[in-house]
Write an enzyme that holds these catalytic residues in place. Structure first.
Site, PDB file in Angstrom:
ATOM      1  CG  ASP A 181      -1.948   0.619   0.710  1.00  0.00           C
ATOM      2  OD1 ASP A 181      -2.471   1.191   2.274  1.00  0.00           O
ATOM      3  OD2 ASP A 181      -2.069   1.705  -0.034  1.00  0.00           O
ATOM      4  CE  LYS A 206      -0.800   3.707  -4.216  1.00  0.00           C
ATOM      5  NZ  LYS A 206      -0.857   2.596  -2.970  1.00  0.00           N
ATOM      6  CG  ASP A 255      -5.403  -0.153  -0.433  1.00  0.00           C
ATOM      7  OD1 ASP A 255      -5.402   0.729  -0.790  1.00  0.00           O
ATOM      8  OD2 ASP A 255      -6.602  -0.593  -1.811  1.00  0.00           O
ATOM      9  CG  ASN A 256      -4.705   2.207  -3.804  1.00  0.00           C
ATOM     10  OD1 ASN A 256      -3.219   2.260  -2.754  1.00  0.00           O
ATOM     11  ND2 ASN A 256      -5.956   2.554  -3.606  1.00  0.00           N
ATOM     12  CD  GLU A 264      -8.605   4.956  -0.014  1.00  0.00           C
ATOM     13  OE1 GLU A 264      -8.876   3.963  -0.411  1.00  0.00           O
ATOM     14  OE2 GLU A 264      -6.866   5.251   0.441  1.00  0.00           O
TER      15      GLU A 264
HETATM   16  O1  LIG Z   1      -0.781   7.732  -3.480  1.00  0.00           O
HETATM   17  C1  LIG Z   1      -1.282   6.344  -2.500  1.00  0.00           C
HETATM   18  N1  LIG Z   1      -0.209   5.713  -1.127  1.00  0.00           N
HETATM   19  C2  LIG Z   1       0.740   6.593  -1.191  1.00  0.00           C
HETATM   20  C3  LIG Z   1       0.924   5.562   0.149  1.00  0.00           C
HETATM   21  C4  LIG Z   1       2.333   5.771   0.819  1.00  0.00           C
HETATM   22  C5  LIG Z   1       2.420   5.659   1.985  1.00  0.00           C
HETATM   23  O2  LIG Z   1       3.470   4.792   2.155  1.00  0.00           O
HETATM   24  C6  LIG Z   1       4.588   5.582   1.999  1.00  0.00           C
HETATM   25  S1  LIG Z   1       5.917   5.646   1.393  1.00  0.00           S
HETATM   26  C7  LIG Z   1       7.263   4.187   1.233  1.00  0.00           C
HETATM   27  C8  LIG Z   1       6.484   3.729   2.176  1.00  0.00           C
HETATM   28  C9  LIG Z   1       7.528   2.033   2.294  1.00  0.00           C
HETATM   29  N2  LIG Z   1       8.836   2.275   1.431  1.00  0.00           N
HETATM   30  C10 LIG Z   1       8.952   3.103  -0.137  1.00  0.00           C
HETATM   31  C11 LIG Z   1       8.158   4.029   0.753  1.00  0.00           C
HETATM   32  C12 LIG Z   1       4.389   6.941   2.394  1.00  0.00           C
HETATM   33  O3  LIG Z   1       4.718   7.771   3.088  1.00  0.00           O
HETATM   34  C13 LIG Z   1       3.114   7.061   2.595  1.00  0.00           C
HETATM   35  O4  LIG Z   1       3.083   6.649   4.287  1.00  0.00           O
HETATM   36  C14 LIG Z   1      -3.070   6.015  -2.161  1.00  0.00           C
HETATM   37  C15 LIG Z   1      -3.333   7.057  -2.710  1.00  0.00           C
HETATM   38  C16 LIG Z   1      -4.479   7.186  -2.383  1.00  0.00           C
HETATM   39  N3  LIG Z   1      -5.239   8.173  -3.465  1.00  0.00           N
HETATM   40  O5  LIG Z   1      -6.148   8.117  -3.326  1.00  0.00           O
HETATM   41  O6  LIG Z   1      -5.037   9.096  -4.898  1.00  0.00           O
HETATM   42  C17 LIG Z   1      -5.644   6.118  -2.097  1.00  0.00           C
HETATM   43  C18 LIG Z   1      -5.155   4.792  -1.188  1.00  0.00           C
HETATM   44  O7  LIG Z   1      -5.273   4.243  -1.156  1.00  0.00           O
HETATM   45  C19 LIG Z   1      -3.054   5.398  -1.580  1.00  0.00           C
HETATM   46  O8  LIG Z   1      -2.690   3.735  -1.209  1.00  0.00           O
HETATM   47 MG   LIG Z   2      -3.976   2.447  -0.582  1.00  0.00          MG
END
Ligand SMILES: O=C(NC/C=C/[C@H]1O[C@@H](Sc2ccncc2)[C@H](O)[C@@H]1O)c1cc([N+](=O)[O-])cc(O)c1O
Ligand SMILES: [Mg+2]
Length: 214
Positions: free
Chosen positions: A141, A144, A169-170, A199
């Site tokens: 998650d 992406k 996810d996603n 979500e």
């Molecule tokens: O962008 C999304 N998720 C990216 C999440 C990223 C998470 O993981 C680390 S990056 C990391 C952590 C560990 N290793 C490398 C990088 C970031 O600091 C954040 O906590 C997202 C976007 C949407 N949306 O609707 O736009 C909906 C969702 O469910 C999503 O998950």
């Molecule tokens: Mg997500």
């Protein structure tokens, strides 16, 4: 200076949830996201699918990529058998700081190891740092565009075994097209799509469950 959304989410948990009660923490975050501010937690609809897969796998070794505020960390950890711990990787220190407090508020800190840093660096260190041979369950998650390179990293590092379950996810929104193409066409995975919605919205999204075949 103005607080951040994760900090406001933490405040909502401290105000509306009961300490040591994971269900109330999950409900408080979902209420906050539905009534105050949208946030990128896996949410209640996809969260129920996550719950059912975790319950079915009943994993002894668990990895989560992308802790964010710890919502899915709490969802997963609350279902783990006694003595089982999950490792969750988070890149952003500010998110990690909030996640630690939300996980602790739920009373699940003893079941969670939150590691700060990028998955690309941490994945190759896992065997040595945590004495893990392979993962029974992995929840993706995070960024992406990291899903595909990281699943290949799992293979290269020998972190998967016959039957390891990866749940992503996603896969529709924001979307992970290269990852989907890979797991759906590789002879090394048996993949299944669980349709749902992004979500707290009516936008189509879903989870992809992929079982490693060895
Ligand atoms: O962008 C999304 N998720 C990216 C999440 C990223 C998470 O993981 C680390 S990056 C990391 C952590 C560990 N290793 C490398 C990088 C970031 O600091 C954040 O906590 C997202 C976007 C949407 N949306 O609707 O736009 C909906 C969702 O469910 C999503 O998950
Ligand atoms: Mg997500």
């Amino acid at each position: 200076t103005r607080s951040t959304r994760p900090q406001r989410m933490l405040k909502a948990v401290q105000k509306n949830a009961t300490k040591g009660n994971p269900e109330s923490v999950i409900s408080a975050i979902d209420y906050f996201c539905k009534n105050s501010e949208w946030a990128m937690n896996v949410g209640d609809e996809k969260g129920s699918i996550l719950d059912s897969v975790v319950t079915e796998v009943n994993p002894s070794t668990v990895l989560e990529l992308g802790t964010y505020c710890g919502y899915s960390t709490v969802r997963i950890a609350r279902l783990l058998s006694p003595g089982t711990k999950l490792i969750t990787l988070e890149f952003n220190p500010a998110y990690a700081a909030v996640a630690r407090q939300i996980i602790a508020y739920a009373g699940l800190q003893d079941k969670v190891t939150l590691v700060e840093g990028p998955s690309s660096e941490l994945i190759p260190q896992i065997k040595e740092r945590f004495g893990i041979t392979t993962f029974d369950f992995i929840f993706l998650d995070h960024w992406k565009d990291r899903y595909l390179p990281d699943i290949k990293l799992f293979e290269e590092c020998g972190l998967l075994r016959k039957g390891s379950v990866l749940l992503a996810d996603n896969v529709i929104c924001p979307g992970t097209p290269e990852y989907l193409e890979y797991v759906r066409n590789s002879p090394h995975y048996e993949s299944r799509y669980y349709p749902a919605h992004l979500e707290y919205t009516k936008v189509e999204d879903g989870l992809e469950k992929s079982v490693f075949l060895g």
